[in-house]
Design an enzyme around this catalytic site. Structure first.
Site, PDB file in Angstrom:
ATOM      1  N   ARG A   1      -1.384   0.922   6.169  1.00 42.93           N
ATOM      2  CA  ARG A   1      -2.680   1.004   5.497  1.00 42.93           C
ATOM      3  C   ARG A   1      -3.734   1.160   6.572  1.00 42.93           C
ATOM      4  NH1 ARG A   1      -4.435  -4.412   3.724  1.00 42.93           N
ATOM      5  NH2 ARG A   1      -5.947  -4.215   5.374  1.00 42.93           N
TER       6      ARG A   1
ATOM      7  N   HIS B   1      -8.269  -3.038   2.838  1.00 42.86           N
ATOM      8  CA  HIS B   1      -7.519  -3.350   1.603  1.00 42.86           C
ATOM      9  C   HIS B   1      -8.296  -2.820   0.405  1.00 42.86           C
ATOM     10  CE1 HIS B   1      -5.733  -5.499  -1.721  1.00 42.86           C
ATOM     11  NE2 HIS B   1      -6.887  -6.059  -1.968  1.00 42.86           N
TER      12      HIS B   1
ATOM     13  N   TYR C   1      -8.379  -9.877  10.909  1.00 45.12           N
ATOM     14  CA  TYR C   1      -6.977 -10.303  10.970  1.00 45.12           C
ATOM     15  C   TYR C   1      -6.030  -9.358  11.696  1.00 45.12           C
ATOM     16  CZ  TYR C   1      -7.050  -7.358   6.746  1.00 45.12           C
ATOM     17  OH  TYR C   1      -7.241  -6.345   5.850  1.00 45.12           O
TER      18      TYR C   1
END
Lengths: 400, 339
Positions: free
Chosen positions: A271, A275, A284
């Protein structure tokens, strides 16, 4: 005690398992990161088809990029970009037909576009209009499914319905690495395996479930191997190699149609974006990780492959970009014109039931009276251009 | 403030406070309780490194470690089911479900198990667990991110259901939840996560479970509400200077503060209930029933309610047509005054 001795027919009595060996073969790949065909490999598709897949992937990328800008401008709401996952989606769709059911999660715009969904519909949904989810009658696409893994069961049901009706179609569903932790995922795969319902379970392993990396999502070495326990085929493909995704899906579809055996395809991808548009991956994950996947980009790879074969030129690229940019602009103009024409704010009443009961009709009238003379259709705030404070649009607007 | 000071340890020192948002207040309550009670363990999706999608748990993993603030696999049923085991096993789990719309997966654990262990075992095995979830609409979110499902849990005996209406009550109620012997469903009205700042104690105590607060005294009409609708009600009242409205902020949705509702209706003789959830079988119906049973002859006008409509929650463009707004609330109050 040996159970096989006690019950010698245990395995033979399960027709769905007979004749299959359940091992995960080596990861399927045709193109390396520079678009070079593997030694001795024969391309599964002729160049004109590959050109078409490349054009679809690029179209999805340009549209996705445009959506991101529109969201940052406050013109559409939260959405989940498919940035980086175009090969998984376009390659798999190219191996299926419109007689097969397509069951997305919520990050499958590239697949939906390939299937024929309009950019305008996708934009309307992102602007918060139910009309964007009005799948044309007869089209075998489900709308997006947000509760994780929930849609996988629907794919099995759709495939089962086709099997009952002696329809040649099969169903494919998409989900991510995160969804493999949900019970319904395994319930669904087991259901398909036991009743031999021809379903393709396509896991786009994009390495991240919001902030949760794959390594702490499952202790399994691969996601594909989860198929073994369920008694269906499991394979891994390089999910950024559109030829490999096509070939794997085509084989899975052929097997499903001819034998009813389902396949779990694990597409290894990444990805590349957020998100959703309110997520901030910088919290993160590292820049190094993101950079490593830039080199493996699925679109660059197939363009290099075509260019090396003399099947794609700079002129082709310019023509493609110009066409898709124009298509995207037209779609947004149409979507905003739809919004500006003030569609009925109370549409929510009209499709709750086949027939509106009198008390609900009374509520609709109450709503009409309460809203009379007021414009209550919401558009998106202009003040949502930054990420990282919530996963949903608008919260920042509420905040000071 | 009064309620908090009542339940805190007696002290002659004035309580230190800080003006913070609900997100900060919940974070502080978790932080202070984790420091007090080593059995508290937080589990949920993206609550550690990411600090939760609303940043409610920000900084807690760094402070308490990844064995007390645990990023779990993506499984709502698993989080709550494992939480039940942790609770029976002597831990005090706080399960975060990312949005209440995803709690349906957990219901199989909450209804048959969390709510019933105490009764099934005649009190020998209990589930002191908190399930936190952002709920409600008003933030232009994606599908399944805006519903108000509180009545499903209110209708599940054995659960305590709490919903704060601002930073101060979020802090005090979460402290109460973390000390409750019973399983608590803690709904956080996400539209006011950062919309209100209030003075919140530092090192303060718990608010009582089962007690409503009279958020505003009045004599003409009782408005019963909770969660984000308290703020919405206050906005409506700004345009209704001539009516003396008493606002009862429920805070605990189960067990209801029956006496507070009845006392206020007896005082004013008129009732309006405001909630975001759909009208039919919403909590307003239960409140009506209790008023009919215990204050019927005090009513001076038919009761009324302003709720979500009896339809699935719409996408963001039509959200404002669904949610009670200040115009609908004001109209309802004027209606009971005219009846």
């Amino acid at each position: 005690m040996n159970h096989d001795t006690d019950h010698p027919d245990t395995h033979a009595s399960q027709p769905q398992a007979a004749g299959w060996t359940f091992e995960i073969p080596p990861r399927l790949r045709f193109l390396d990161e520079d678009g070079r065909l593997a030694d001795g490999a024969t391309p599964p598709l002729p160049d004109d088809r590959v050109r078409d897949l490349y054009a679809h992937m690029s179209r999805a990328r340009i549209f996705d990029d445009r959506l991101l800008k529109l969201q940052r401008q406050g013109r559409i709401g939260t959405f989940a970009p498919c940035f980086g996952q175009e090969a998984c989606q376009v390659g798999s769709m190219a191996a299926l037909t419109s007689d097969d059911w397509f069951v997305p999660a919520f990050r499958e715009a590239a697949a939906a576009l390939y299937r024929g969904a309009s950019m305008k519909a996708i934009l309307l949904y992102a602007m918060g209009f139910e009309e964007g989810q009005a799948v044309p009658r007869g089209v075998r696409d489900l709308p997006v499914a947000i509760p994780i893994g929930s849609q996988i069961a629907h794919a099995v049901g759709l495939a089962w319905a086709m099997k009952r009706k002696k329809d040649k179609g099969i169903a494919i569903c998409f989900f991510g690495d995160g969804a493999t932790s949900e019970g319904v995922t395994h319930e669904s795969i087991n259901f398909a395996a036991v009743l031999r319902i021809p379903t393709i379970f396509f896991c786009q392993n994009n390495q991240w479930a919001i902030s949760t990396p794959r390594r702490i999502q499952t202790a399994s070495e691969t996601i594909a191997q989860k198929a073994i326990a369920h008694g269906i085929r499991g394979i891994q493909v390089d999910g950024n190699d559109v030829l490999a995704v096509y070939a794997a899906t085509k084989e899975a579809a052929d097997i499903a149609r001819s034998t009813g055996m389902s396949t779990l395809i694990e597409g290894i991808t990444f990805r590349r974006g957020v998100h959703t548009t309110a997520d901030d991956p910088r919290v993160y994950r590292t820049q190094e990780e993101e950079d490593a996947w830039v080199k493996r980009d699925p679109i660059d790879r197939v363009r290099k492959y075509l260019e090396a074969r003399g099947s794609w030129s700079a002129e082709d690229q310019a023509t493609l970009e110009s066409r898709v940019n124009a298509e995207t602009q037209t779609a947004m103009a149409e979507a905003e014109a739809f919004r500006d024409a003030k569609p009925d704010a109370l549409l929510m009443f009209d499709h709750a039931y086949a027939q509106m009961d009198p008390y609900l009709a009374r509520q609709r009238q109450e709503a009409e009276d309460a809203l009379e003379g007021r414009s209550v259709l919401q558009t998106i705030s202009k003040r949502i251009g930054k990420t990282g404070s919530s996963s949903v649009v608008g919260e920042l607007e509420e905040a000071e | 403030m009064t309620a908090i000071n009542q339940s805190a340890a007696p002290s002659t020192e004035p309580m230190k406070t800080e003006r913070i948002t609900m997100v900060q207040a919940i974070n502080r309550a978790l932080d202070e309780e984790m420091a007090r009670d080593p059995s508290i363990i937080l589990l949920g999706e993206d609550i550690g490194v990411d600090g939760g999608v609303f940043r409610v748990t920000q900084g807690l993993q760094a402070k308490y470690g990844n064995d007390r603030v645990v990023d779990t696999p993506l499984t709502e049923a698993g989080i709550v089911g494992v939480g039940i085991g942790l609770a029976i096993g002597g831990m005090r789990p706080v399960c975060e479900i990312q949005f209440s719309g995803f709690m349906n997966y957990c219901f199989e654990q909450i209804q048959p198990h969390a709510s019933r262990f105490r009764q099934r075992t005649c009190g020998s095995q209990t589930v002191p667990m908190v399930v936190r979830a952002p709920s409600g609409g008003g933030i232009r979110a994606l599908e399944h991110h805006s519903e108000s499902e509180e009545v499903m849990y209110v209708h599940t005996p054995g659960l305590v259901v709490l919903m704060p209406s601002g930073p101060r009550t979020a802090y005090g109620l979460l402290k109460a939840a973390l000390r409750s012997p019973d399983p608590v469903i803690f709904f956080e009205p996400k539209s006011i996560y950062r919309a209100i700042k209030e003075d919140v104690p530092i090192g303060g105590g718990a608010l009582p479970i089962g007690k409503a607060e009279v958020a505003q005294q009045g004599t003409d009409v009782t408005v019963v509400t909770w969660g984000a609708m308290l703020k919405r009600t206050r906005e409506a009242l700004a345009d209704l200077k001539d009516v003396s409205v008493e606002i009862v902020d429920l805070l605990t949705l189960n067990p209801l503060d029956h006496d507070a509702i009845i006392a206020s209706v007896k005082k004013t003789g008129r009732l309006v209930v405001i909630h975001e959830a759909p009208r039919t079988a919403g909590l307003a119906g239960e409140i009506y029933a209790r008023v009919c049973e215990d204050a019927f002859y005090h009513l001076r006008a038919p009761m009324t309610r302003v709720c979500g409509w009896d339809v699935p929650f719409p996408l963001l463009a039509r959200e404002a047509a669904y949610l009670p707004d200040k115009q609908r609330i004001a109209a309802a109050i004027l209606k009971v005054m005219q009846d």
